[in-house]
Design an enzyme around this catalytic site. Structure first.
Site, PDB file in Angstrom:
ATOM      1  N   GLU A 254       3.573   1.252   1.643  1.00  0.00           N
ATOM      2  CA  GLU A 254       4.925   0.831   1.279  1.00  0.00           C
ATOM      3  C   GLU A 254       4.869   0.424  -0.178  1.00  0.00           C
ATOM      4  OE1 GLU A 254       7.781  -2.879   1.976  1.00  0.00           O
ATOM      5  OE2 GLU A 254       7.369  -1.808   3.830  1.00  0.00           O
ATOM      6  N   CYS A 288       9.748  -5.961  -1.943  1.00  0.00           N
ATOM      7  CA  CYS A 288       9.944  -4.521  -2.166  1.00  0.00           C
ATOM      8  C   CYS A 288      11.331  -4.067  -1.737  1.00  0.00           C
ATOM      9  CB  CYS A 288       8.894  -3.724  -1.401  1.00  0.00           C
ATOM     10  SG  CYS A 288       7.194  -4.029  -1.914  1.00  0.00           S
TER      11      CYS A 288
END
Length: 517
Positions: A254, A288
């Site tokens: 990720e 994120c």
């Protein structure tokens, strides 16, 4: 609720997977709120990592022989311990990262929920499955899921509890061992996770924590693990993917995001403002999947922007080990430098600061006010580059189509948020966005917290998924065992081979009429 004490650090330090750790060189671990040294951590070497992997490989053979039900029971015990020790875990997360307590709690609860999810669903997902065979009744086909072996996890500093644990529990559920290299800023969060896994009954070698520099310990992990899971920047992810590819091992990551939110003219503006504040400034924007771009339709743009700027300006920023603050500090001087550079660059080129825009040195060395900019354009650094801090830009758009086009105008594709006049409209907008997750009436938590659904990015925002069935099965090697009986592939006893071969095409055609074919 307070900064962890010396005794806590001493207890956890004994869990590092480094022999004779007390004689090794160390590095400082800082309290983010004050920037002062809390404690130290031994610095691991490539040799330490290689030893940990060898031990993990031996332990993994024993662990793989246990049933999925036994592994699930351990994860349930672990989830219960996480909930029981949540105060200590939140204290550690706040101390090492500087995040507000509400986001430390969000992180810790995610660990318990993820462990519980895989404990509940893992045994069924991993069960041997009988599937359709080549010749009905004569070909018995079963699919098994074998563990990959030793999973290497390189975890980041921004969510050091959940990103050390959530990938690990899926890998452990699948029968693997895990060797983790935590970020050097936040090693004790990973050790706190290890302590609870061991207390739940896990053999220590099955979750080994080796702190040390990425260029040394991380590289050794890439060279020895059977599969690699990484969370961090897109640039580093690309390098690691290339290295994993050269060894032909699996890789999942990720990575970064420049995540958009769309607010349509029919949206409830007040709810959109509240949602945007959470979405943009959770974990001080060091997430994120946090929002950095706001696209607002023209009829409500002035109202939204005015209310949003006022909301952000009123947020309480403080170094508090309680739930009193809306936002805490950033994690390091490096993060301060990036956001300060982005704000100065944007304002020098004509952007307007609607809220924030300044360091808050009176609170601590890594504090920065939550910031809203207007008038950001493609000539400014923060326009397309991920800031990874409490900075968001507001853009007025003429239509939903324009908002969708601008939201998709990026190499990233991690997360998006939509506030619209109806759920149907919001879902229709979401379906047109090139991102891994879309949250309707929320910024990020709805998708992230839904552990049964896959989580990950498109484009340069990631490879593979965590959570959901995908997040478990990626740590396995599917194996097909096909048993042929009664009718041989090369013919039927008593039937001339030439006749048998002539009958094969006709038989294949007739099979389409059988149930399930």
């Amino acid at each position: 609720m307070a900064r962890p004490d010396t005794a806590t650090f001493d207890r956890l330090r004994r869990l590092v997977a480094i022999d004779q750790y007390d004689t090794r060189p160390t590095r400082s671990v800082l309290e983010a709120y004050s920037g002062s040294e809390m404690t130290t951590i031994p610095i691991g070497t490539a040799e330490d990592l290689e030893v940990a992997v060898r031990r993990a490989r031996a332990a993994q053979a024993r662990w793989a022989a246990t049933s999925p039900k036994e592994r699930a029971d351990l994860l349930l015990r672990f989830a219960a311990l996480v909930f029981d020790r949540r105060v200590e875990l939140m204290d550690m997360a706040q101390a090492e990262t500087g995040k507000a307590r509400s986001y430390a709690q969000e992180e810790v609860m995610d660990v318990a929920l993820t462990a519980r999810h895989y404990a509940k669903t893992g045994p069924k997902t991993l069960a041997v499955k009988k599937v359709k065979g080549m010749i009905p009744g004569a070909t018995d086909v079963r699919v098994r899921y074998q563990p990959k072996g030793v999973i290497g996890v390189i975890s980041p500093w921004n969510y050091p509890v959940t990103l050390a644990a959530s990938d690990a529990v899926a890998a452990l559920m699948a029968g693997n061992a895990v060797v983790i290299k935590p970020d050097s800023q936040t090693p004790y969060c990973a050790l706190a996770v290890a302590e609870l896994l061991y207390e739940a009954g896990l053999e220590p070698e099955l979750f080994a924590v080796v702190p040390g520099p990425g260029g040394v310990v991380g590289q050794a992990l890439v060279k020895t693990a059977d599969y690699l899971m990484f969370t961090g920047s897109s640039a580093t992810g690309a390098t690691l993917a290339e290295q994993a590819g050269s060894r032909l091992i699996g890789f999942s990551a990720e990575l970064g995001g420049k995540n958009p939110m769309i607010v349509t003219s029919g949206a409830n503006v007040d709810k959109a403002v509240e949602g945007a504040a959470r979405a943009c400034y959770s974990n001080s924007g060091q997430l994120c999947i946090s929002i950095e771009r706001l696209y607002v339709e023209k009829p409500v743009a002035d109202e939204f922007t005015r209310k949003f700027a006022a909301k952000v300006a009123s947020m309480k920023v403080a170094p508090a080990y309680d739930f009193d603050a809306d936002m805490g500090s950033l994690a390091s001087q490096a993060q301060i430098d990036v956001i300060d550079a982005h704000v100065k660059d944007a304002t020098a080129k004509g952007a307007t600061v609607l809220a924030g825009g300044t360091k808050l040195d009176e609170l601590g060395p890594f504090f920065y006010a939550p910031t809203v900019l207007k008038g950001v354009n493609e000539h400014m650094e923060c326009f397309a580059t991920e800031t990874f801090g409490p900075l968001v830009s507001v853009y007025e758009v003429d239509s939903v189509d324009e908002a969708i086009k601008l939201a998709n105008d990026t190499d990233y594709g991690l997360n998006a948020s939509v506030f619209a006049g109806s759920t149907g409209q919001a879902r229709d907008i979401g379906a047109q966005l090139r991102v891994g997750t879309v949250n309707v009436n929320e910024g990020y938590a709805a998708a992230w917290g839904s552990t049964a659904a896959p989580m990950g990015g498109m484009g340069v925002s990631g490879v593979g998924r965590r959570h959901g069935t995908e997040g478990l099965l990626k740590y396995t090697e599917p194996q097909t065992i096909a048993t042929q009986r009664v009718i041989g592939i090369d013919g039927i006893r008593g039937v001339p081979r030439k006749l048998f071969l002539k009958l094969v095409p006709t038989s294949m055609k007739l099979m389409r009429f059988l149930p399930g074919r």
